[in-house]
Design a protein around this motif. Structure first.
Motif, mmCIF file in Angstrom:
data_model
loop_
_atom_site.group_PDB
_atom_site.id
_atom_site.type_symbol
_atom_site.label_atom_id
_atom_site.label_comp_id
_atom_site.label_asym_id
_atom_site.label_seq_id
_atom_site.Cartn_x
_atom_site.Cartn_y
_atom_site.Cartn_z
ATOM 1 N N ASP A 136 0.820 -1.206 0.000
ATOM 2 C CA ASP A 136 0.000 0.000 0.000
ATOM 3 C C ASP A 136 0.857 1.260 0.000
ATOM 4 O O ASP A 136 0.603 2.210 0.725
ATOM 5 N N LEU A 137 1.906 1.231 -0.797
ATOM 6 C CA LEU A 137 2.787 2.388 -0.967
ATOM 7 C C LEU A 137 3.258 2.414 -2.416
ATOM 8 O O LEU A 137 3.457 1.360 -3.028
ATOM 9 N N ASP A 138 3.446 3.614 -2.969
ATOM 10 C CA ASP A 138 3.944 3.725 -4.337
ATOM 11 C C ASP A 138 5.426 3.370 -4.386
ATOM 12 O O ASP A 138 6.178 3.629 -3.439
ATOM 13 N N LEU A 139 5.846 2.791 -5.523
ATOM 14 C CA LEU A 139 7.279 2.548 -5.722
ATOM 15 C C LEU A 139 7.970 3.847 -6.113
ATOM 16 O O LEU A 139 9.113 4.087 -5.754
ATOM 17 N N ASP A 140 7.269 4.696 -6.879
ATOM 18 C CA ASP A 140 7.711 6.060 -7.135
ATOM 19 C C ASP A 140 9.116 6.116 -7.734
ATOM 20 O O ASP A 140 10.029 6.718 -7.181
ATOM 21 N N GLY A 141 9.293 5.434 -8.878
ATOM 22 C CA GLY A 141 10.576 5.544 -9.576
ATOM 23 C C GLY A 141 11.163 4.193 -9.909
ATOM 24 O O GLY A 141 10.605 3.154 -9.589
ATOM 25 N N PRO A 142 12.328 4.184 -10.578
ATOM 26 C CA PRO A 142 12.968 2.922 -10.988
ATOM 27 C C PRO A 142 13.281 2.033 -9.787
ATOM 28 O O PRO A 142 13.596 2.516 -8.704
ATOM 29 N N VAL A 143 13.194 0.728 -10.001
ATOM 30 C CA VAL A 143 13.522 -0.241 -8.958
ATOM 31 C C VAL A 143 14.341 -1.363 -9.560
ATOM 32 O O VAL A 143 14.434 -1.509 -10.782
ATOM 33 N N GLU A 144 14.939 -2.139 -8.693
ATOM 34 C CA GLU A 144 15.580 -3.399 -9.077
ATOM 35 C C GLU A 144 14.724 -4.543 -8.554
ATOM 36 O O GLU A 144 14.109 -4.433 -7.494
ATOM 37 N N VAL A 145 14.688 -5.635 -9.314
ATOM 38 C CA VAL A 145 13.927 -6.822 -8.905
ATOM 39 C C VAL A 145 14.905 -7.987 -8.793
ATOM 40 O O VAL A 145 15.545 -8.371 -9.783
ATOM 41 N N ALA A 146 15.048 -8.528 -7.587
ATOM 42 C CA ALA A 146 15.939 -9.661 -7.341
ATOM 43 C C ALA A 146 15.102 -10.924 -7.229
ATOM 44 O O ALA A 146 14.262 -11.041 -6.336
ATOM 45 N N VAL A 147 15.327 -11.880 -8.155
ATOM 46 C CA VAL A 147 14.547 -13.111 -8.168
ATOM 47 C C VAL A 147 15.356 -14.220 -8.827
ATOM 48 O O VAL A 147 16.027 -13.997 -9.836
ATOM 49 N N ASP A 148 15.318 -15.398 -8.232
ATOM 50 C CA ASP A 148 15.954 -16.599 -8.792
ATOM 51 C C ASP A 148 17.422 -16.367 -9.152
ATOM 52 O O ASP A 148 17.921 -16.828 -10.178
ATOM 53 N N GLY A 149 18.121 -15.605 -8.323
ATOM 54 C CA GLY A 149 19.544 -15.384 -8.537
ATOM 55 C C GLY A 149 19.873 -14.285 -9.525
ATOM 56 O O GLY A 149 21.053 -14.000 -9.759
ATOM 57 N N ASP A 150 18.873 -13.644 -10.143
ATOM 58 C CA ASP A 150 19.104 -12.569 -11.104
ATOM 59 C C ASP A 150 18.570 -11.244 -10.555
ATOM 60 O O ASP A 150 17.701 -11.219 -9.684
ATOM 61 N N VAL A 151 19.083 -10.128 -11.111
ATOM 62 C CA VAL A 151 18.618 -8.790 -10.758
ATOM 63 C C VAL A 151 18.189 -8.091 -12.040
ATOM 64 O O VAL A 151 18.959 -8.000 -12.999
ATOM 65 N N HIS A 152 16.928 -7.608 -12.065
ATOM 66 C CA HIS A 152 16.373 -6.928 -13.228
ATOM 67 C C HIS A 152 16.112 -5.464 -12.878
ATOM 68 O O HIS A 152 15.622 -5.157 -11.796
ATOM 69 N N ALA A 153 16.436 -4.561 -13.821
ATOM 70 C CA ALA A 153 16.158 -3.138 -13.640
ATOM 71 C C ALA A 153 14.825 -2.806 -14.308
ATOM 72 O O ALA A 153 14.588 -3.173 -15.462
ATOM 73 N N VAL A 154 13.945 -2.120 -13.580
ATOM 74 C CA VAL A 154 12.627 -1.744 -14.091
ATOM 75 C C VAL A 154 12.444 -0.248 -13.882
ATOM 76 O O VAL A 154 12.649 0.262 -12.768
ATOM 77 N N THR A 155 12.087 0.473 -14.965
ATOM 78 C CA THR A 155 11.897 1.920 -14.866
ATOM 79 C C THR A 155 10.433 2.304 -14.699
ATOM 80 O O THR A 155 10.120 3.281 -14.024
ATOM 81 N N ASP A 156 9.523 1.540 -15.324
ATOM 82 C CA ASP A 156 8.104 1.857 -15.226
ATOM 83 C C ASP A 156 7.503 1.105 -14.050
ATOM 84 O O ASP A 156 7.278 -0.102 -14.110
#
Length: 435
Positions: free
Chosen positions: A192-212
């Motif tokens: 119940d909070l906005d991400l408000d900007g780019p984030v990284e997603v860490a899953v299954d040993g990988d890290v993904h960059a997400v801007t939207d």
């Protein structure tokens, strides 16, 4: 009657007064669509009176004075209302609007705008503060979020609008602070909070960059094609670089069977039909099996918990039973030594004791030679039913090769050998004589 000059001048001033009609108070449109307090605004002045300035009856002079007073009162009211009107900026949880209001305090604006406040909500300036034109009012509603601090989970309240802001405020609580996403009925992860900007997603040993990140955590994961398992967890934390990171933790709980052997026991039982010192396996032993089922929890492939669910014997062990002889052995007198007599012609060997004749010679022959009269060992050293060596055969009066003698003679001379030296002449198969 001659009036004083000052009095004449006063009359002329009152005669020239104009009493234009005033317009109704107009409503100010507000952001919510309702109407605000009325403000008195003057209409255009009416045309001047063209009537000549001439002496008027007393009653008309009185009416003119009253009209002048009314004009003065209305003018003063317009000044007061204009001073009460204000334009302020209202920021409610990041939604900003400009408000026209006649309220005298912050609480008045919030009441007019229908902004409800809870015990943990914050308002700046304070609600009782006097309101001034151009003021900025900031309202933050508190919301409850679930966090883990160094692994310990708790529910806390925050007025932060974004995950980044909340994590910054909570950073003093411990080294590893995370916002824990809840799971909807459809299995989507929600915070119940906005991400408000780019984030990284860490899953299954990988890290993904997400801007939207406009759609929130669930939309970010769906955009990456990440499917959540029933027990998977999603949290939001600051990485070592300070970036907001969405962490997907794979949690798997499964029941794992494990088969273990059960060793068999070995028991001995007395057997009166067997001679003392002899044993025989009556029942071969066999291992049993037990199946243990554990409920194993793994987090990102690492086992974190193990719980025994069931322990079942799926195959009983078979006890090994060994028969131990209790029958007393016969004691035969040892015969006096006799000179070995060589067989000439068809003479028979000397007689043997009755005790030797009662033994199981067939069992001994079966063990030594498979019951073959003409058997010869692979080395060529032992011959016949009882595998005599030539030297031993000659010692009991035999001549030639034992394998060439008859079965009866071989048995007779074997009994003679037993009477002299016992069953020890056949170390492996000798115990079979007593079965």
């Amino acid at each position: 009657m001659i009036l004083p000059r000052a009095r004449v001048a006063r009359r002329l001033e009152l005669r020239d007064l104009r009493c234009p009609p005033h317009r109704p108070l107009t409503a100010l449109r507000r952001r919510t669509g309702g109407t605000g307090p009325a403000a008195a605004l003057p209409d255009d002045a009416s045309a001047p009176d063209e009537r000549a300035a001439s002496p008027a009856p007393r009653r008309r002079r009185t009416a003119g004075i009253a009209a002048g007073v009314a004009v003065a009162v209305l003018a003063g009211g317009s000044v007061a209302v204009g001073a009460a009107h204000k334009t302020v900026t209202l920021d409610v949880d990041g939604e900003i609007s400009e408000i026209s209001t006649f309220a005298g305090s912050v609480d008045g604006v919030l009441t007019d705008e229908g902004v409800d406040l809870g015990q943990r909500d914050t308002v700046a300036p304070a609600g009782t503060a006097a309101l001034t034109d151009g003021a900025e009012i900031v309202v933050r509603h508190a919301r409850q979020v679930t966090v883990t601090v160094d692994g310990a989970e708790a529910d806390v309240w925050t007025t932060a609008l974004s995950a980044d802001e909340a994590l910054g405020a909570l950073s003093t609580r411990g080294g590893d602070v995370r916002l824990v996403a809840s799971r909807s009925a459809a299995g989507r992860a929600e915070i119940d909070l906005d991400l408000d900007g780019p984030v990284e997603v860490a899953v299954d040993g990988d890290v993904h960059a997400v801007t939207d990140t406009s759609g929130g955590v669930a939309a970010v994961l769906e955009g990456l094609g990440i499917t959540l398992g029933e027990l998977d967890t999603v949290s939001v934390r600051h990485s070592e670089t300070g970036a907001v990171t969405v962490v997907v933790t794979r949690v798997l709980v499964q029941e794992v069977p494990e088969v273990q052997p059960i060793p068999f026991e070995s028991v001995q039982q007395d057997d009166a039909e067997r001679f003392v010192g002899t044993t025989a396996v009556v029942t071969e032993g066999a291992e049993g099996q037990r199946t243990l089922v554990h409920r194993v929890t793994t987090v990102d492939g690492v086992e974190t918990a193990r719980e025994l669910v069931s322990d079942t014997v799926t195959a009983e062990p078979v006890t090994r039973v060994v028969a131990v002889g209790t029958k007393a052995r016969p004691v035969a007198p040892k015969p006096a030594p006799k000179p070995a007599a060589k067989r000439s012609g068809g003479s028979a060997p000397a007689a043997t004791s009755a005790s030797a004749g009662g033994l199981n010679w067939a069992a001994l022959a079966a063990c030594e030679s498979g019951g073959r009269v003409d058997a010869v060992s692979s080395t060529g050293k032992y011959h016949g039913l009882y595998q005599f060596s030539v030297a031993t055969w000659n010692a009991v009066g035999g001549s030639g090769l034992p394998s060439q003698a008859s079965a009866a003679e071989q048995t007779q001379r074997a009994q003679m050998l037993f009477d002299r030296a016992g069953a020890g002449q056949w170390p492996h198969c000798g115990p079979r004589l007593f079965r």
